[in-house]
Write an enzyme that holds these catalytic residues in place. Structure first.
Site, mmCIF file in Angstrom:
data_model
loop_
_atom_site.group_PDB
_atom_site.id
_atom_site.type_symbol
_atom_site.label_atom_id
_atom_site.label_comp_id
_atom_site.label_asym_id
_atom_site.label_seq_id
_atom_site.Cartn_x
_atom_site.Cartn_y
_atom_site.Cartn_z
ATOM 1 N N VAL A 82 0.838 -1.201 0.000
ATOM 2 C CA VAL A 82 0.000 0.000 0.000
ATOM 3 C C VAL A 82 0.875 1.254 0.000
ATOM 4 O O VAL A 82 0.626 2.205 -0.751
ATOM 5 C CB VAL A 82 -0.982 -0.007 1.191
ATOM 6 C CG1 VAL A 82 -1.693 1.337 1.320
ATOM 7 C CG2 VAL A 82 -1.996 -1.139 1.032
ATOM 8 N N ALA A 85 2.383 1.881 -3.419
ATOM 9 C CA ALA A 85 1.395 2.406 -4.365
ATOM 10 C C ALA A 85 0.974 3.832 -4.028
ATOM 11 O O ALA A 85 0.735 4.645 -4.918
ATOM 12 C CB ALA A 85 0.163 1.500 -4.393
ATOM 13 N N GLU A 86 0.870 4.135 -2.746
ATOM 14 C CA GLU A 86 0.382 5.450 -2.318
ATOM 15 C C GLU A 86 1.435 6.552 -2.444
ATOM 16 O O GLU A 86 1.141 7.635 -2.926
ATOM 17 C CB GLU A 86 -0.116 5.394 -0.876
ATOM 18 C CG GLU A 86 -1.426 4.658 -0.700
ATOM 19 C CD GLU A 86 -2.625 5.399 -1.273
ATOM 20 O OE1 GLU A 86 -2.542 6.608 -1.540
ATOM 21 O OE2 GLU A 86 -3.666 4.751 -1.443
ATOM 22 N N SER A 87 2.639 6.302 -1.953
ATOM 23 C CA SER A 87 3.618 7.394 -1.844
ATOM 24 C C SER A 87 5.008 7.051 -2.337
ATOM 25 O O SER A 87 5.889 7.908 -2.283
ATOM 26 C CB SER A 87 3.743 7.827 -0.376
ATOM 27 O OG SER A 87 4.334 6.772 0.380
ATOM 28 N N TYR A 173 -5.667 0.695 -9.240
ATOM 29 C CA TYR A 173 -5.035 0.759 -7.916
ATOM 30 C C TYR A 173 -5.096 -0.605 -7.214
ATOM 31 O O TYR A 173 -4.083 -1.087 -6.699
ATOM 32 C CB TYR A 173 -5.732 1.821 -7.065
ATOM 33 C CG TYR A 173 -5.260 1.874 -5.634
ATOM 34 C CD1 TYR A 173 -4.111 2.576 -5.294
ATOM 35 C CD2 TYR A 173 -5.960 1.224 -4.624
ATOM 36 C CE1 TYR A 173 -3.671 2.634 -3.977
ATOM 37 C CE2 TYR A 173 -5.536 1.273 -3.308
ATOM 38 C CZ TYR A 173 -4.387 1.981 -2.993
ATOM 39 O OH TYR A 173 -3.954 2.025 -1.687
#
Length: 194
Positions: A82, A85-87, A173
């Site tokens: 996660v 993928a997020e940051s 996503y």
């Protein structure tokens, strides 16, 4: 670290409808990803993410990620997926709509989970991990639905009858996080802690 001139690494960026930034080295066709970094160069995108330090930050934050994953009963390999993928492991990542930090917490979510400083990696990780765990419980441990809710919001998943919303960005996503998760599990990087 020395990078050979024959090796080419790229990072692509996509901004979803909520203004969240998503980064990958494998963009999905037709999803609007833009190249922002290639083997030591960067383009002027206005994005506040330091792609040059992905591996360094992954190493730096792994002990904290493992600690928080253990506390909230999540697999470290999932939390890493996660965050990637997020940051892309940038604790200063900031989206156009105000999502901040490693877990890209929106201000409302941060408040809901008692995160008063989204720039603080430990607080950000704790809030985001707890939110993800709560989404897993809410959607009866259906990881795909929990990830879709993390991206598009829990109400969007509920609105579509507890199915992944038909938003191309959310569908991409979920696929991306699951791919990172499977890669993490297959590599055994975090297996001792899962």
């Amino acid at each position: 670290m020395v990078v050979s001139s024959s090796v080419s690494a790229e990072v692509f960026k996509y901004e979803d409808r909520q203004g969240r930034l998503h980064f990958t080295d494998r963009p999905m066709k037709g999803q609007g990803y833009r190249l922002i970094w290639r083997s030591g160069t960067s383009s002027n995108t206005g994005s506040r993410i330091d792609t040059s330090s992905i591996n360094r930050n992954r190493i730096r934050y792994t002990p904290l990620i493992e600690e928080i994953a253990h506390k909230v009963r999540l697999k470290p390999a999932l939390l890493h997926a996660v965050i990637e993928a997020e940051s892309a492991y940038d604790p200063r990542a900031l989206s156009r709509t105000g999502a901040k930090g490693l877990m890209q917490l929106m201000p409302g979510t941060a408040r809901r989970y008692g995160v008063y400083d989204s720039w603080d990696p430990k607080s950000n990780l704790a809030g985001g991990a707890t939110y993800l765990r709560d989404l897993l419980v809410m959607f009866e441990h259906d990881l795909r639905l929990a990830l879709a809710a993390y991206n598009a919001g829990e109400n969007a998943v509920k609105k579509f009858g507890n199915k992944i919303p038909p938003y191309p960005e959310t569908q991409a996503y979920v696929t991306r996080v699951l791919t990172f998760y499977r890669e993490n599990q297959a590599s055994g990087k975090y297996a001792l802690l899962d």
